[in-house]
Design a protein around this motif. Sequence first.
Motif, mmCIF file in Angstrom:
data_model
loop_
_atom_site.group_PDB
_atom_site.id
_atom_site.type_symbol
_atom_site.label_atom_id
_atom_site.label_comp_id
_atom_site.label_asym_id
_atom_site.label_seq_id
_atom_site.Cartn_x
_atom_site.Cartn_y
_atom_site.Cartn_z
ATOM 1 N N TRP A 185 41.851 28.034 36.408
ATOM 2 C CA TRP A 185 40.600 28.477 36.093
ATOM 3 C C TRP A 185 39.828 28.964 37.072
ATOM 4 O O TRP A 185 38.942 29.955 36.626
ATOM 5 C CB TRP A 185 40.109 27.446 35.210
ATOM 6 N N ASP A 186 39.946 28.849 38.310
ATOM 7 C CA ASP A 186 39.163 29.701 39.333
ATOM 8 C C ASP A 186 39.511 30.961 39.422
ATOM 9 O O ASP A 186 38.505 31.792 39.351
ATOM 10 C CB ASP A 186 39.269 28.844 40.680
ATOM 11 N N THR A 187 40.602 31.306 39.471
ATOM 12 C CA THR A 187 41.155 32.435 39.915
ATOM 13 C C THR A 187 41.913 33.285 38.850
ATOM 14 O O THR A 187 41.638 34.528 38.528
ATOM 15 C CB THR A 187 41.946 32.626 41.248
ATOM 16 N N THR A 188 42.849 32.745 38.261
ATOM 17 C CA THR A 188 43.986 33.613 37.662
ATOM 18 C C THR A 188 43.409 34.180 36.179
ATOM 19 O O THR A 188 43.520 35.270 35.962
ATOM 20 C CB THR A 188 45.182 32.507 37.014
ATOM 21 N N VAL A 189 42.246 33.342 35.575
ATOM 22 C CA VAL A 189 41.789 33.824 34.450
ATOM 23 C C VAL A 189 40.783 34.942 34.727
ATOM 24 O O VAL A 189 40.758 35.835 33.947
ATOM 25 C CB VAL A 189 41.142 32.701 33.647
ATOM 26 N N VAL A 190 40.332 34.886 35.827
ATOM 27 C CA VAL A 190 39.065 35.870 36.374
ATOM 28 C C VAL A 190 39.861 37.090 36.741
ATOM 29 O O VAL A 190 39.815 38.219 36.321
ATOM 30 C CB VAL A 190 38.305 35.337 37.546
ATOM 31 N N GLU A 191 41.100 36.994 37.441
ATOM 32 C CA GLU A 191 41.979 38.232 37.912
ATOM 33 C C GLU A 191 42.404 38.945 36.666
ATOM 34 O O GLU A 191 42.487 40.241 36.769
ATOM 35 C CB GLU A 191 43.230 37.768 38.674
ATOM 36 N N ALA A 192 42.755 38.128 35.604
ATOM 37 C CA ALA A 192 43.124 38.941 34.453
ATOM 38 C C ALA A 192 42.063 39.854 33.817
ATOM 39 O O ALA A 192 42.228 40.713 32.909
ATOM 40 C CB ALA A 192 43.630 37.889 33.230
ATOM 41 N N LEU A 193 40.594 39.716 34.134
ATOM 42 C CA LEU A 193 39.768 40.540 33.639
ATOM 43 C C LEU A 193 39.598 41.912 34.314
ATOM 44 O O LEU A 193 39.082 42.547 33.918
ATOM 45 C CB LEU A 193 38.408 39.755 33.610
ATOM 46 N N GLY A 194 40.230 41.967 35.519
ATOM 47 C CA GLY A 194 39.971 43.271 36.173
ATOM 48 C C GLY A 194 39.901 43.189 37.630
ATOM 49 O O GLY A 194 40.223 41.767 38.205
ATOM 50 N N SER A 195 40.309 44.057 38.454
ATOM 51 C CA SER A 195 40.263 43.694 39.937
ATOM 52 C C SER A 195 38.982 43.967 40.713
ATOM 53 O O SER A 195 38.921 43.374 41.888
ATOM 54 C CB SER A 195 41.304 45.036 40.290
ATOM 55 N N ASP A 196 37.861 44.621 39.927
ATOM 56 C CA ASP A 196 36.838 44.957 40.645
ATOM 57 C C ASP A 196 35.723 44.081 40.080
ATOM 58 O O ASP A 196 35.251 44.310 38.832
ATOM 59 C CB ASP A 196 36.058 46.436 40.537
ATOM 60 N N PRO A 197 34.835 43.202 40.865
ATOM 61 C CA PRO A 197 33.954 42.454 40.229
ATOM 62 C C PRO A 197 32.944 43.233 39.676
ATOM 63 O O PRO A 197 32.279 42.528 38.624
ATOM 64 C CB PRO A 197 33.436 41.738 41.651
ATOM 65 N N ALA A 198 32.205 44.150 40.155
ATOM 66 C CA ALA A 198 31.144 45.015 39.498
ATOM 67 C C ALA A 198 31.777 45.751 38.307
ATOM 68 O O ALA A 198 30.905 45.826 37.272
ATOM 69 C CB ALA A 198 30.753 46.123 40.370
#
Length: 347
Positions: A185-198
């Motif tokens: 939940w920290d990283t994998t689900v966020v990585e799935a949203l894209g590579s660039d935070p902005a």
Amino acid sequence: MRILIALAVLVSAFPGPASAWGYKGHQVVADIARAELTPAVRAKVDAILAGDTDPLTGHDMAAEATWADAFRSHGHRETAQWHFVDTELDHPDVDAACFGHPTANSPASAGPERDCVIDKVREFESELGALGTSPGERLLSLKFLLHFAGDLHQPLHASDNHDRGGNCVLLSLGGVRTQNLHAYWDTTVVEALGSDPAAIAMMLRGRITPAQRALWQAADAQAWAQEAFIVARSVVYTIGSPPGCDSGAPVALPDGYDTRAQAAAALQLERAGVRLGEMLNLALARVQISTTGIIPAVTAPVAGASDRAAESGRTPASLECSAEADQRGLHGKERQRFRRKCIRLAR
């Protein structure tokens, strides 16, 4: 294969410090929040952070949103428990998860060690906009808030199944690949949203409706925690893992879990960004920045503010909050709600 799985189970039984959302998630929250700021408050935030000399992170909002994790990891374990509120699934008790809500030290950055993220968000929010806060403490308040707003929206920082916030639960990701539930939940689900935070932040903010924004801004820190707890119970822990840290074989994710997790994480990041932006707008509405530091508006009011206050029977704080509401283009009930919060924080 058996050796690899056994090693993975052993590592997961002794997890490192939980780091909600990972760096990327915290940067997404900060980027959404920055877009929510009024131009005046955005400039104030930048001016406060420009005074930071701590080399642990960069000094823009997105970088500073990761500072609290770096600070904890570099010899400041006394802040570790401030990052979460471990409300147990089988016996939800926020007061117990917050260690009975101990009296805050002054300044808030001095502790106490045994406190929860709900209390620390409230304390640092109050300090950020308080007239008597020193420049150094105001900087710390801002840096902690940039991070804790994200922490409080990560479901596994607002819940627990007697499993160290999911750190004890090992997931099977196919083949020999494993990962503990908290890290997923920290990283994998966020990585799935894209590579660039902005870019992620821009995409997520672009789909927030005015109705959602108004609803989310009305909640307080304890409501945020309850909301994240509900996400944990309805989404995170639907994997069927038993309570506790006596891990057996890695747990396989149910069909559709990735999709549900990504949707829930995206929504939580949106909520966190909007709420962080609103918090900063309210807290800093009356704080002015000079080249020599932060000067509360009450001690250095804009020209004529005191005279207008005397003539109208309103306080300088009331006038400053009205001016900020004007700048934001607020009307009706939304304006009234903003002014009430702004004046309350100014007291």
